[in-house]
Enzyme design. Sequence first.
Site, PDB file in Angstrom:
ATOM      1  N   LYS A   2       0.784  -1.270  -0.073  1.00  0.00           N
ATOM      2  CA  LYS A   2       0.048  -0.120  -0.012  1.00  0.00           C
ATOM      3  C   LYS A   2       0.910   1.231   0.058  1.00  0.00           C
ATOM      4  O   LYS A   2       1.904   1.279   0.428  1.00  0.00           O
ATOM      5  CB  LYS A   2      -0.836   0.055   1.134  1.00  0.00           C
ATOM      6  CG  LYS A   2      -1.943  -1.306   1.081  1.00  0.00           C
ATOM      7  CD  LYS A   2      -2.859  -1.017   0.095  1.00  0.00           C
ATOM      8  CE  LYS A   2      -4.136  -1.946   0.066  1.00  0.00           C
ATOM      9  NZ  LYS A   2      -3.866  -3.292  -0.626  1.00  0.00           N
TER      10      LYS A   2
HETATM   11  C1  LIG Z   1      -9.939  -2.218  -1.625  1.00  0.00           C
HETATM   12  C2  LIG Z   1      -9.218  -3.068  -0.506  1.00  0.00           C
HETATM   13  N1  LIG Z   1     -10.209  -3.395   0.428  1.00  0.00           N
HETATM   14  C3  LIG Z   1      -9.661  -3.913   1.712  1.00  0.00           C
HETATM   15  C4  LIG Z   1      -8.498  -4.546   1.745  1.00  0.00           C
HETATM   16  C5  LIG Z   1      -7.967  -5.410   2.642  1.00  0.00           C
HETATM   17  O1  LIG Z   1      -6.750  -4.978   3.567  1.00  0.00           O
HETATM   18  P1  LIG Z   1      -5.890  -5.848   4.172  1.00  0.00           P
HETATM   19  O2  LIG Z   1      -5.185  -6.615   3.065  1.00  0.00           O
HETATM   20  O3  LIG Z   1      -5.094  -4.884   4.857  1.00  0.00           O
HETATM   21  O4  LIG Z   1      -6.512  -6.752   5.098  1.00  0.00           O
HETATM   22  C6  LIG Z   1      -7.785  -4.345   0.560  1.00  0.00           C
HETATM   23  C7  LIG Z   1      -6.287  -4.592   0.549  1.00  0.00           C
HETATM   24  O5  LIG Z   1      -5.626  -5.282  -0.131  1.00  0.00           O
HETATM   25  C8  LIG Z   1      -8.147  -3.573  -0.485  1.00  0.00           C
HETATM   26  O6  LIG Z   1      -7.277  -2.963  -1.474  1.00  0.00           O
END
Ligand SMILES: Cc1ncc(COP(=O)(O)O)c(C=O)c1O
Length: 379
Positions: A179
């Site tokens: 990210k």
């Molecule tokens: C649009 C979106 N929503 C939710 C998530 C979930 O985040 P995480 O991977 O930190 O659990 C991500 C991350 O990959 C994402 O890109």
Amino acid sequence: MIPIARPDLGPEEVAAVTEVLESGMLAQGRRVAALEEGWANYIGVRHAIAMGNGTQALMAIFAGIDLEPGDEVITVAHTFAATANAILYTGATPVFIDIEPDTYLIDAKKIEAAITPRTRAICPVHLFGLVADMDMILAIADRHGLIVVEDACQAHGATFRGRPAGSFGHGAFSLYATKNMTTAEGGFVTTNDDRLADWLRLYRNQGMRSRYQFEMLGYNFRMTDLQAAIGLVQLDKLEGNTARRQAIARRYDEALADLPVRLPVTPDGRVHVFHQYTVEVGDARDAIVAELGEAGVGADIYYPIPVHRQEYIMERGLHAELPVTDAAAARTLALPMFPALTELEQQTVVEALRAAVGRHPDPALAPEAADRDPAAIAR
Ligand SMILES: Cc1ncc(COP(=O)(O)O)c(C=O)c1O
């Protein structure tokens, strides 16, 4: 291989992590509190609550607004599955609507037709680093008494009419390794709702207000000080790294302008933070991705199978007709985008794309094709 993403980690992060390790205080502590304060200030909200990851941030928000089985949340299928999964976690139902063909974001014009007496919330996803049309979404939410939950997992610092993603409703951010800002794994909820913030702080910590006083049902959704130490350094770097992403995007825009591809758009009044630089290349997308790979360019597809077509979603009877989403899933790819991408590397990417697209031009994207009407992708 030029990767699609590369985290910007250096001696400051190493020193920060070493300091925590040497202190012996690894779990959620003062660094998490400092990072929360820094993030709340950056987004301009009263509360930032750190979580173990972005998925937990979404899960906790949906639980915290008391979603129940039978409740519905209007969202998109052109997203990472965690958006829908976090809704399903509460027993509620994600209702998928289509996206805009030019921004790939929720098509706010389609929201009202999807509202039923069971609709509780709207969950726009600020995909790739661009904020959805929050004027329209907030007006609809207001008219129908709906809660707005922003999936801002890809939109650190992106703005809409000067307001940051995550400051319009309750926001969820991810701090995953790739990210715009990372803690390896991590997340935040942002909110101006004092009651929800208090509830979330309990929910992420086993429902404990003080040691072994379990005030409510809760779980362990905590971030560690080890992660927060990385996050504090990353927060300091975020604005500089965002500017670098934007400069890289401008260079791509210029270098690819004459190709039969459709480039990312940034509607007036928005600041794009380019988590991804996604281009529409047409029906030969898979061949183009393969050829880019052979040329040492790590292009990737976000997302090849949209959520409404995943088997576990279809088994739940949650399929929807989403032609623009299907077209985006079939015809787009993302190019390498990270702050340290050099001009030389970018030149390699551009030349490889020029060659691959030259071998597989899509007539609908040719410069002479009816203004390369973005709606054409939904045919
Ligand atoms: C649009 C979106 N929503 C939710 C998530 C979930 O985040 P995480 O991977 O930190 O659990 C991500 C991350 O990959 C994402 O890109």
